[in-house]
Design an enzyme around this catalytic site. Structure first.
Site, PDB file in Angstrom:
ATOM      1  N   LYS A   3      49.592 -35.452  -7.269  1.00  0.00           N
ATOM      2  CA  LYS A   3      49.034 -34.180  -7.741  1.00  0.00           C
ATOM      3  C   LYS A   3      47.843 -33.771  -6.871  1.00  0.00           C
ATOM      4  CE  LYS A   3      46.347 -36.880 -11.012  1.00  0.00           C
ATOM      5  NZ  LYS A   3      46.207 -37.328 -12.396  1.00  0.00           N
ATOM      6  N   ARG A  15      43.933 -35.261 -25.228  1.00  0.00           N
ATOM      7  CA  ARG A  15      43.951 -34.297 -24.142  1.00  0.00           C
ATOM      8  C   ARG A  15      45.329 -33.663 -24.147  1.00  0.00           C
ATOM      9  NH1 ARG A  15      42.711 -36.392 -18.035  1.00  0.00           N
ATOM     10  NH2 ARG A  15      44.854 -37.041 -18.348  1.00  0.00           N
ATOM     11  N   TYR A  54      17.557 -24.873   3.984  1.00  0.00           N
ATOM     12  CA  TYR A  54      17.274 -24.044   2.812  1.00  0.00           C
ATOM     13  C   TYR A  54      16.284 -24.736   1.883  1.00  0.00           C
ATOM     14  CZ  TYR A  54      21.181 -20.873   3.823  1.00  0.00           C
ATOM     15  OH  TYR A  54      22.014 -19.953   4.377  1.00  0.00           O
ATOM     16  N   MET A 108      26.418 -24.242   3.453  1.00  0.00           N
ATOM     17  CA  MET A 108      27.842 -23.941   3.307  1.00  0.00           C
ATOM     18  C   MET A 108      28.660 -24.517   4.458  1.00  0.00           C
ATOM     19  SD  MET A 108      29.753 -20.265   2.780  1.00  0.00           S
ATOM     20  CE  MET A 108      28.801 -19.817   1.340  1.00  0.00           C
TER      21      MET A 108
END
Ligand SMILES: *Cc1c(COP(=O)(O)O)cnc(C)c1O
Length: 357
Positions: free
Chosen positions: A39, A129, A251, A299
């Protein structure tokens, strides 16, 4: 020529070897067959390459979460092996795509009843779940007729705490699963994930569903990793600059040089899945030495303090994930798990698949 993007290397031979080792381990514990969870694009590594490598190693049962993932795996491996869709089908999904639904609710059973199709039935034994709840199981045990019109390939359940062998949930789930199966029509059963295979005979089954261990994640946390490493990620240094003490980097000016420093800027950032939570916490590696990440991960870029690594220059590669610095290690530094590190791996890397059979 200088690289401008990170290079993600995936060792398909190690994936196949890990599957064979896990299969042997499951067989030793009394298990019958061993499949593979592929998956989420084979945990971020590329289902189109990983699933054929596993099929070539002998894997005959694959697990995906979504129909679209299953369709991709089917295209990659061709007809034959079972591809089970854990999250089930929705109306409108292609029922003829050669995929096997996992039935998670009475509504799912009703929808497939009478079709004669292969299905898996998921029982919830402790996760609350997906899968039939205890009350839903009671009703099905009283009246199993909806199951008569399908071919029940496996009854399955999923362990909540298999990575902690001392957790009492494990024995409880094994007992609840055995009791539930005794109340349903006889069918093969599927139980352990990667960690569950290491819990011993009570967790062996007709079909184990390992995922993470195949991709090199440690299925036995707190103990040495028995799996072979699969993933390495290297980031190219774009620039190195010398800065005086007092210079802020990145940053938020969250890191300030306390001495004259050399700062290397590499071409990997959080948009590549190099998690921003690693800001100020991660280590890179170069020639077997660790190199501290400093300041914020941005980023598209990250910065490392290479003051003590004079060999690092533009064009050098800094290893972000590798044998010295596994996905589990990176996850721990980010406050998460190796699974999330792998499934976050971005689309911008140059991907190199090595050691295919
Ligand atoms: C993801 C998943 C697995 C594989 O789990 P790992 O911990 O990666 O081995 C097995 N079964 C189900 C139902 C899953 O969702």
């Amino acid at each position: 020529m200088t690289e401008l993007t990170g290079i993600l290397t995936i060792d398909l031979g190690a994936v196949a070897a890990n599957w064979a080792a896990i299969r042997a381990r499951h067989a030793e514990a009394g298990g019958v067959e061993t499949g593979a969870a592929v998956k989420a694009d084979a945990y971020g590594l590329g289902a189109g390459q990983v699933a054929p490598a596993l099929a070539a190693a002998g894997c005959r049962q694959f697990f995906v979460a979504h129909v679209a993932e299953g369709t991709e795996v089917r295209a990659a491996i061709g007809p034959g092996p079972m591809i089970a869709v854990l999250n089930g089908f929705r109306p409108g999904d292609d029922e003829d795509a050669g995929l096997t639904p996992v039935l998670n609710s009475p509504g799912d059973i009703a929808a497939w009843s009478g079709t004669g199709r292969d299905v898996l039935l998921h029982l919830d034994t402790g996760m609350a779940r997906l899968g039939l709840s205890p009350a839903e199981l009671d009703r099905l045990a009283e009246d199993p007729s909806p199951l008569r019109g399908v071919n029940l390939r496996y009854v399955m359940t999923h362990l909540a705490c298999a990575d902690d062998p001392s957790h009492e949930m494990n024995a409880g789930q094994a007992a609840r699963f055995a009791a539930a199966r005794a109340r349903l029509p006889a069918a093969p059963f599927s139980f352990a994930n990667s960690s569950g295979i290491f819990l011993g005979r009570d967790f062996a089954s007709d079909l184990a569903r390992p995922g993470c261990a195949l991709y090199g994640i440690n299925p036995t946390p707190g103990h040495p990793n028995p799996m072979r490493p699969v993933v390495s990620l290297a980031a190219p240094v774009l620039q190195v600059r010398e800065v005086p003490a007092g210079t802020a980097v990145g940053y938020g000016a969250s890191w300030v040089a306390s001495r004259p420093s050399r700062i290397a800027t590499v071409a990997v950032g959080y948009a590549d899945g190099y998690l921003r939570a690693l800001s100020g916490r991660a280590l890179g590696w170069h020639n077997g030495e660790d190199v501290p990440l400093i300041g914020r991960v941005s980023m598209d870029l990250s910065t490392f303090d290479v003051t003590d690594h004079p060999a690092i220059a533009p064009g050098s590669m800094i290893e972000l994930i590798g044998p010295d610095n596994t996905a589990d290690d990176v996850g721990a530094r980010a406050g998460t798990i190796g699974y999330e590190v792998l499934t976050a791996l971005g689309r911008r890397y140059r991907r190199s698949y090595v050691n295919a059979a």
